[in-house]
Scaffold this motif. Structure first.
Motif, mmCIF file in Angstrom:
data_model
loop_
_atom_site.group_PDB
_atom_site.id
_atom_site.type_symbol
_atom_site.label_atom_id
_atom_site.label_comp_id
_atom_site.label_asym_id
_atom_site.label_seq_id
_atom_site.Cartn_x
_atom_site.Cartn_y
_atom_site.Cartn_z
ATOM 1 N N ILE A 131 0.836 -1.207 0.000
ATOM 2 C CA ILE A 131 0.000 0.000 0.000
ATOM 3 C C ILE A 131 0.869 1.254 0.000
ATOM 4 C CG2 ILE A 131 -1.646 1.350 1.370
ATOM 5 C CD1 ILE A 131 -2.856 -1.392 2.235
ATOM 6 N N VAL A 132 1.854 1.307 0.911
ATOM 7 C CA VAL A 132 2.737 2.481 0.957
ATOM 8 C C VAL A 132 3.530 2.585 -0.344
ATOM 9 C CG1 VAL A 132 4.719 3.540 2.124
ATOM 10 C CG2 VAL A 132 2.880 2.516 3.475
ATOM 11 N N GLY A 133 3.993 1.460 -0.857
ATOM 12 C CA GLY A 133 4.785 1.462 -2.093
ATOM 13 C C GLY A 133 4.019 1.905 -3.315
ATOM 14 N N THR A 134 2.715 1.700 -3.327
ATOM 15 C CA THR A 134 1.913 2.124 -4.478
ATOM 16 C C THR A 134 1.315 3.516 -4.306
ATOM 17 O OG1 THR A 134 -0.041 0.983 -3.598
ATOM 18 C CG2 THR A 134 1.328 -0.230 -5.184
ATOM 19 N N GLU A 135 1.260 4.002 -3.056
ATOM 20 C CA GLU A 135 0.620 5.300 -2.815
ATOM 21 C C GLU A 135 1.601 6.403 -2.423
ATOM 22 O OE1 GLU A 135 -2.606 4.806 -0.062
ATOM 23 O OE2 GLU A 135 -3.590 3.308 -1.324
ATOM 24 N N ARG A 136 2.834 6.053 -2.093
ATOM 25 C CA ARG A 136 3.818 7.033 -1.643
ATOM 26 C C ARG A 136 5.089 6.898 -2.475
ATOM 27 N NH1 ARG A 136 1.095 10.237 2.163
ATOM 28 N NH2 ARG A 136 3.161 11.023 2.644
ATOM 29 N N THR A 137 6.081 7.725 -2.170
ATOM 30 C CA THR A 137 7.346 7.669 -2.905
ATOM 31 C C THR A 137 8.218 6.515 -2.398
ATOM 32 O OG1 THR A 137 8.536 9.092 -1.349
ATOM 33 C CG2 THR A 137 7.294 10.186 -3.126
ATOM 34 N N THR A 138 9.248 6.202 -3.158
ATOM 35 C CA THR A 138 10.193 5.165 -2.742
ATOM 36 C C THR A 138 10.886 5.557 -1.439
ATOM 37 O OG1 THR A 138 10.555 4.526 -5.046
ATOM 38 C CG2 THR A 138 12.223 3.827 -3.452
ATOM 39 N N GLY A 139 11.221 6.836 -1.300
ATOM 40 C CA GLY A 139 11.842 7.312 -0.059
ATOM 41 C C GLY A 139 10.936 7.114 1.145
ATOM 42 N N GLU A 140 9.651 7.371 0.972
ATOM 43 C CA GLU A 140 8.703 7.178 2.068
ATOM 44 C C GLU A 140 8.523 5.697 2.387
ATOM 45 O OE1 GLU A 140 5.879 11.116 1.651
ATOM 46 O OE2 GLU A 140 5.686 9.529 0.140
ATOM 47 N N LEU A 141 8.570 4.858 1.356
ATOM 48 C CA LEU A 141 8.516 3.412 1.590
ATOM 49 C C LEU A 141 9.748 2.974 2.377
ATOM 50 C CD1 LEU A 141 7.398 0.560 1.289
ATOM 51 C CD2 LEU A 141 8.450 0.477 -0.991
ATOM 52 N N LYS A 142 10.913 3.487 2.011
ATOM 53 C CA LYS A 142 12.134 3.124 2.732
ATOM 54 C C LYS A 142 12.059 3.576 4.189
ATOM 55 C CE LYS A 142 16.092 3.154 0.504
ATOM 56 N NZ LYS A 142 17.247 3.632 -0.276
ATOM 57 N N GLU A 143 11.497 4.759 4.432
ATOM 58 C CA GLU A 143 11.328 5.222 5.812
ATOM 59 C C GLU A 143 10.380 4.294 6.575
ATOM 60 O OE1 GLU A 143 9.778 9.093 8.349
ATOM 61 O OE2 GLU A 143 10.194 9.333 6.224
ATOM 62 N N THR A 144 9.328 3.858 5.910
ATOM 63 C CA THR A 144 8.387 2.912 6.525
ATOM 64 C C THR A 144 9.081 1.601 6.864
ATOM 65 O OG1 THR A 144 6.567 3.904 5.277
ATOM 66 C CG2 THR A 144 6.192 1.702 6.175
ATOM 67 N N ILE A 145 9.949 1.142 5.987
ATOM 68 C CA ILE A 145 10.690 -0.106 6.214
ATOM 69 C C ILE A 145 11.618 0.036 7.423
ATOM 70 C CG2 ILE A 145 12.452 -1.644 5.243
ATOM 71 C CD1 ILE A 145 11.164 -0.939 2.447
ATOM 72 N N ILE A 146 12.336 1.144 7.503
ATOM 73 C CA ILE A 146 13.238 1.359 8.645
ATOM 74 C C ILE A 146 12.444 1.439 9.940
ATOM 75 C CG2 ILE A 146 14.866 2.990 9.698
ATOM 76 C CD1 ILE A 146 15.810 3.596 6.796
ATOM 77 N N PHE A 147 11.320 2.170 9.922
ATOM 78 C CA PHE A 147 10.482 2.243 11.112
ATOM 79 C C PHE A 147 9.986 0.849 11.502
ATOM 80 C CE2 PHE A 147 6.533 2.839 13.456
ATOM 81 C CZ PHE A 147 6.955 3.724 14.439
ATOM 82 N N GLY A 148 9.665 0.033 10.509
ATOM 83 C CA GLY A 148 9.253 -1.346 10.779
ATOM 84 C C GLY A 148 10.342 -2.136 11.486
ATOM 85 N N MET A 149 11.588 -1.885 11.121
ATOM 86 C CA MET A 149 12.704 -2.552 11.803
ATOM 87 C C MET A 149 12.755 -2.140 13.274
ATOM 88 S SD MET A 149 15.772 -2.316 9.057
ATOM 89 C CE MET A 149 15.438 -2.453 7.324
ATOM 90 N N PHE A 150 12.579 -0.855 13.527
ATOM 91 C CA PHE A 150 12.588 -0.375 14.909
ATOM 92 C C PHE A 150 11.352 -0.835 15.685
ATOM 93 C CE2 PHE A 150 15.832 2.517 13.321
ATOM 94 C CZ PHE A 150 16.724 2.518 14.378
ATOM 95 N N SER A 151 10.300 -1.203 14.975
ATOM 96 C CA SER A 151 9.091 -1.670 15.659
ATOM 97 C C SER A 151 9.312 -3.013 16.351
ATOM 98 C CB SER A 151 7.914 -1.756 14.688
ATOM 99 O OG SER A 151 8.083 -2.852 13.799
ATOM 100 N N LEU A 152 10.430 -3.637 16.083
ATOM 101 C CA LEU A 152 10.769 -4.861 16.809
ATOM 102 C C LEU A 152 11.071 -4.575 18.279
ATOM 103 C CD1 LEU A 152 12.947 -6.637 14.108
ATOM 104 C CD2 LEU A 152 10.634 -7.242 14.828
ATOM 105 N N ILE A 153 11.418 -3.333 18.590
ATOM 106 C CA ILE A 153 11.717 -2.976 19.980
ATOM 107 C C ILE A 153 10.476 -3.140 20.864
ATOM 108 C CG2 ILE A 153 12.445 -1.100 21.522
ATOM 109 C CD1 ILE A 153 14.253 -0.142 19.135
ATOM 110 N N PRO A 154 9.313 -2.572 20.505
ATOM 111 C CA PRO A 154 8.121 -2.813 21.335
ATOM 112 C C PRO A 154 7.731 -4.297 21.396
ATOM 113 C CG PRO A 154 7.753 -0.927 19.924
ATOM 114 C CD PRO A 154 9.050 -1.551 19.488
ATOM 115 N N TYR A 155 7.920 -5.007 20.296
ATOM 116 C CA TYR A 155 7.611 -6.435 20.293
ATOM 117 C C TYR A 155 8.516 -7.175 21.274
ATOM 118 C CZ TYR A 155 6.623 -11.126 18.587
ATOM 119 O OH TYR A 155 6.265 -12.444 18.495
ATOM 120 N N PHE A 156 9.798 -6.832 21.277
ATOM 121 C CA PHE A 156 10.736 -7.435 22.219
ATOM 122 C C PHE A 156 10.355 -7.080 23.654
ATOM 123 C CE2 PHE A 156 14.606 -7.381 24.792
ATOM 124 C CZ PHE A 156 15.025 -8.679 24.623
#
Length: 112
Positions: free
Chosen positions: A45-70
């Motif tokens: 959804i982000v990749g089709t509706e936003r820029t590649t840079g915004e998708l990359k930011e979403t991906i990095i934030f997803g990596m950091f989202s492992l902290i709350p899961y941990f």
């Protein structure tokens, strides 16, 4: 139609977790929630509706989202010996929520 597909994907994951929990390899039920079902959907959804840079930011934030899961898993591990199951789950969920709020605040102050 997309909403139906998303709902079916979520239901399929719940069924797989339930089935695995009943096997001798019950611990695999802890791996299934990490299958990127919803991440695939959100990245599409982000990749089709936003820029590649915004998708990359979403991906990095997803990596950091492992902290709350941990934080959730660590707190549940520590609470499960002290509390009954439901209070332990609620406490661990509260820890996840606090960690998620801190992550969002730090993320917003750092990048924006």
């Amino acid at each position: 139609m997309e909403l139906l597909i998303k709902a079916l994907a979520g239901a399929a994951i719940v069924i797989i977790i339930q089935l695995l929990a009943k096997t001798r390899n019950y611990y695999l039920a802890g791996l299934i929630p990490l299958f990127p079902t919803f991440t695939l959907i959100s990245n599409y959804i982000v990749g089709t509706e936003r820029t590649t840079g915004e998708l990359k930011e979403t991906i990095i934030f997803g990596m950091f989202s492992l902290i709350p899961y941990f934080a959730y898993l660590l707190s549940l591990y520590m609470l499960i010996d002290r509390l009954k199951l439901i209070p332990a789950l609620l406490g661990a969920t509260a820890c996840w929520f606090v960690a998620a709020v801190v992550l969002i605040i730090v993320w917003n102050k750092t990048l924006h």
